[in-house]
Write a protein that holds these residues in place. Structure first.
Motif, PDB file in Angstrom:
ATOM      1  N   CYS A  25       1.097  -1.558   0.618  1.00  0.00           N
ATOM      2  CA  CYS A  25      -0.151   0.179   0.122  1.00  0.00           C
ATOM      3  C   CYS A  25       1.224   1.102   0.056  1.00  0.00           C
ATOM      4  CB  CYS A  25      -0.832  -0.469   1.234  1.00  0.00           C
ATOM      5  SG  CYS A  25      -0.359  -0.074   2.773  1.00  0.00           S
ATOM      6  N   ASP A  26      -0.354   2.551   0.196  1.00  0.00           N
ATOM      7  CA  ASP A  26       0.881   3.795   0.344  1.00  0.00           C
ATOM      8  C   ASP A  26       2.060   4.089   1.562  1.00  0.00           C
ATOM      9  OD1 ASP A  26      -0.050   3.982  -1.994  1.00  0.00           O
ATOM     10  OD2 ASP A  26      -1.479   5.737  -1.591  1.00  0.00           O
ATOM     11  N   LYS A  27       1.539   3.356   2.157  1.00  0.00           N
ATOM     12  CA  LYS A  27       2.500   3.289   3.446  1.00  0.00           C
ATOM     13  C   LYS A  27       3.806   2.539   3.503  1.00  0.00           C
ATOM     14  CE  LYS A  27       1.560   2.197   7.942  1.00  0.00           C
ATOM     15  NZ  LYS A  27       0.248   1.249   9.321  1.00  0.00           N
ATOM     16  N   HIS A  28       2.845   1.493   3.067  1.00  0.00           N
ATOM     17  CA  HIS A  28       4.519   0.453   2.973  1.00  0.00           C
ATOM     18  C   HIS A  28       5.562   0.571   1.945  1.00  0.00           C
ATOM     19  CE1 HIS A  28       2.372  -0.706   6.524  1.00  0.00           C
ATOM     20  NE2 HIS A  28       3.031  -0.721   6.751  1.00  0.00           N
ATOM     21  N   VAL A  29       5.545   1.005   0.943  1.00  0.00           N
ATOM     22  CA  VAL A  29       5.864   0.907  -0.915  1.00  0.00           C
ATOM     23  C   VAL A  29       6.862   1.347  -0.900  1.00  0.00           C
ATOM     24  CG1 VAL A  29       5.327   3.236  -1.513  1.00  0.00           C
ATOM     25  CG2 VAL A  29       4.764   1.801  -2.991  1.00  0.00           C
ATOM     26  N   HIS A  30       7.774   1.286   0.123  1.00  0.00           N
ATOM     27  CA  HIS A  30       9.230   1.907   0.152  1.00  0.00           C
ATOM     28  C   HIS A  30       9.587   0.747   0.810  1.00  0.00           C
ATOM     29  CE1 HIS A  30       9.225   5.451  -2.327  1.00  0.00           C
ATOM     30  NE2 HIS A  30       8.812   5.560  -1.235  1.00  0.00           N
ATOM     31  N   ASN A  31       9.129  -0.431   2.069  1.00  0.00           N
ATOM     32  CA  ASN A  31       9.189  -0.818   2.606  1.00  0.00           C
ATOM     33  C   ASN A  31       9.930  -2.398   2.444  1.00  0.00           C
ATOM     34  OD1 ASN A  31       8.688  -0.290   4.088  1.00  0.00           O
ATOM     35  ND2 ASN A  31       7.466  -1.558   5.524  1.00  0.00           N
ATOM     36  N   GLU A  32      11.284  -3.040   2.604  1.00  0.00           N
ATOM     37  CA  GLU A  32      11.936  -3.714   1.409  1.00  0.00           C
ATOM     38  C   GLU A  32      10.906  -5.041   1.345  1.00  0.00           C
ATOM     39  OE1 GLU A  32      15.426  -4.347   0.974  1.00  0.00           O
ATOM     40  OE2 GLU A  32      15.133  -1.982   2.152  1.00  0.00           O
ATOM     41  N   ALA A  33      11.949  -5.736   0.664  1.00  0.00           N
ATOM     42  CA  ALA A  33      11.086  -7.725   0.402  1.00  0.00           C
ATOM     43  C   ALA A  33      11.406  -8.416   0.791  1.00  0.00           C
ATOM     44  CB  ALA A  33      11.028  -7.509  -1.425  1.00  0.00           C
ATOM     45  N   LEU A  34      10.389  -9.303   1.358  1.00  0.00           N
ATOM     46  CA  LEU A  34      10.909 -10.813   2.216  1.00  0.00           C
ATOM     47  C   LEU A  34      11.103 -11.378   0.921  1.00  0.00           C
ATOM     48  CD1 LEU A  34       8.069 -11.085   4.778  1.00  0.00           C
ATOM     49  CD2 LEU A  34      10.547 -10.032   4.820  1.00  0.00           C
ATOM     50  N   PRO A  35      12.250 -12.728   1.381  1.00  0.00           N
ATOM     51  CA  PRO A  35      12.603 -13.750  -0.077  1.00  0.00           C
ATOM     52  C   PRO A  35      11.445 -14.322  -0.982  1.00  0.00           C
ATOM     53  CG  PRO A  35      14.195 -13.760   2.026  1.00  0.00           C
ATOM     54  CD  PRO A  35      12.788 -12.695   2.673  1.00  0.00           C
ATOM     55  N   GLU A  36      10.483 -14.430   0.514  1.00  0.00           N
ATOM     56  CA  GLU A  36       9.106 -15.138  -0.182  1.00  0.00           C
ATOM     57  C   GLU A  36       8.882 -14.044  -1.719  1.00  0.00           C
ATOM     58  OE1 GLU A  36       8.142 -13.809   3.081  1.00  0.00           O
ATOM     59  OE2 GLU A  36       9.490 -14.745   3.072  1.00  0.00           O
ATOM     60  N   GLU A  37       8.634 -12.545  -0.953  1.00  0.00           N
ATOM     61  CA  GLU A  37       8.269 -11.372  -2.221  1.00  0.00           C
ATOM     62  C   GLU A  37       9.290 -11.351  -3.586  1.00  0.00           C
ATOM     63  OE1 GLU A  37       5.624  -9.043   0.635  1.00  0.00           O
ATOM     64  OE2 GLU A  37       7.811  -8.781   0.872  1.00  0.00           O
ATOM     65  N   ILE A  38      10.493 -12.541  -3.658  1.00  0.00           N
ATOM     66  CA  ILE A  38      10.712 -11.658  -4.957  1.00  0.00           C
ATOM     67  C   ILE A  38      11.146 -12.399  -5.812  1.00  0.00           C
ATOM     68  CG2 ILE A  38      13.173 -11.238  -5.526  1.00  0.00           C
ATOM     69  CD1 ILE A  38      14.598 -10.843  -2.226  1.00  0.00           C
ATOM     70  N   PHE A  39      10.157 -11.971  -7.229  1.00  0.00           N
ATOM     71  CA  PHE A  39      10.080 -12.971  -8.384  1.00  0.00           C
ATOM     72  C   PHE A  39      10.465 -12.251  -9.792  1.00  0.00           C
ATOM     73  CE2 PHE A  39       7.155 -13.212 -12.140  1.00  0.00           C
ATOM     74  CZ  PHE A  39       7.171 -14.774 -12.133  1.00  0.00           C
ATOM     75  N   GLU A  40      11.473 -12.854 -10.417  1.00  0.00           N
ATOM     76  CA  GLU A  40      11.713 -12.893 -11.793  1.00  0.00           C
ATOM     77  C   GLU A  40      10.443 -12.994 -12.822  1.00  0.00           C
ATOM     78  OE1 GLU A  40      15.139 -11.086 -11.995  1.00  0.00           O
ATOM     79  OE2 GLU A  40      15.311 -10.576 -10.008  1.00  0.00           O
TER      80      GLU A  40
END
Length: 194
Positions: free
Chosen positions: A95-110
């Motif tokens: 969301c707008d509040k969290h847009v700049h937070n770090e990604a967790l490993p399970e969120e990384i996709f190519e």
């Protein structure tokens, strides 16, 4: 007119007579997929769109920085040509509040583009495109929007069910509340049965 604020090379398809065709694509195809996979971000109520093509390559845009789209759901079709590179990288929905937070490993996709193939994703799925290292890559993008969802989002003061960080914060608050209740109960000599 530039296709969007990040791309210099391409064209807005609505401006060259393709608005009704793209609207029909959104209504007859994307809305049905979105109803199943993206109902939590207005997938049932798309009512407008922004359609454009972009071109990447030598003497063109080479890559696309990390961003979110101005859409609830995005269709990205690789129209092809000969190219290498240009892979999309995704880093979680925020969301707008969290847009700049770090990604967790399970969120990384190519995702590697293949001419004639498409990917559909939430507009708030943070992503970018790696450099196109050779040739020319052309993509058609359709940002599907929902006025109903955008209006509802204005009045939602709670968490966003589709934001990874909001979900984690809600889980943490629940765990804290249960732990506090358990501590108070044990302090009074009560026992909790699960």
């Amino acid at each position: 007119m530039r296709p969007n604020t990040m791309n210099k090379y391409g064209a807005v398809l609505d401006d060259i007579g393709m608005e009704s065709m793209l609207h029909k694509l959104m209504e007859d195809f994307i809305r049905h997929i979105s109803r199943v996979f993206f109902a939590d971000v207005g997938g049932y109520s798309h009512d407008s769109h922004h359609g454009f093509v972009v071109q990447y390559g030598l003497n063109r845009d080479v890559e696309l920085g990390f961003h979110v789209d101005d859409s609830e759901v995005t269709l990205n079709v690789c129209l092809g040509k000969q190219f290498s590179g240009g892979e999309l990288f995704f880093r979680g929905v925020r969301c707008d509040k969290h847009v700049h937070n770090e990604a967790l490993p399970e969120e990384i996709f190519e995702y590697s583009h293949v001419p004639g193939h498409a990917i559909i994703h939430r507009g708030r799925h943070r992503h970018g495109a790696r450099p196109t290292t050779a040739g020319s890559r052309v993509n058609l993008l359709l940002w599907c929007r929902s006025a109903v969802f955008r209006e509802l989002k204005k009045h939602n003061n709670g968490y966003a069910s589709w934001c990874g960080d909001c979900q984690r914060e809600k889980r943490e608050r629940l765990i804290q509340a249960v732990s506090e209740k358990r501590r108070r109960c044990l302090g009074r000599g009560w026992f909790m049965i699960r």
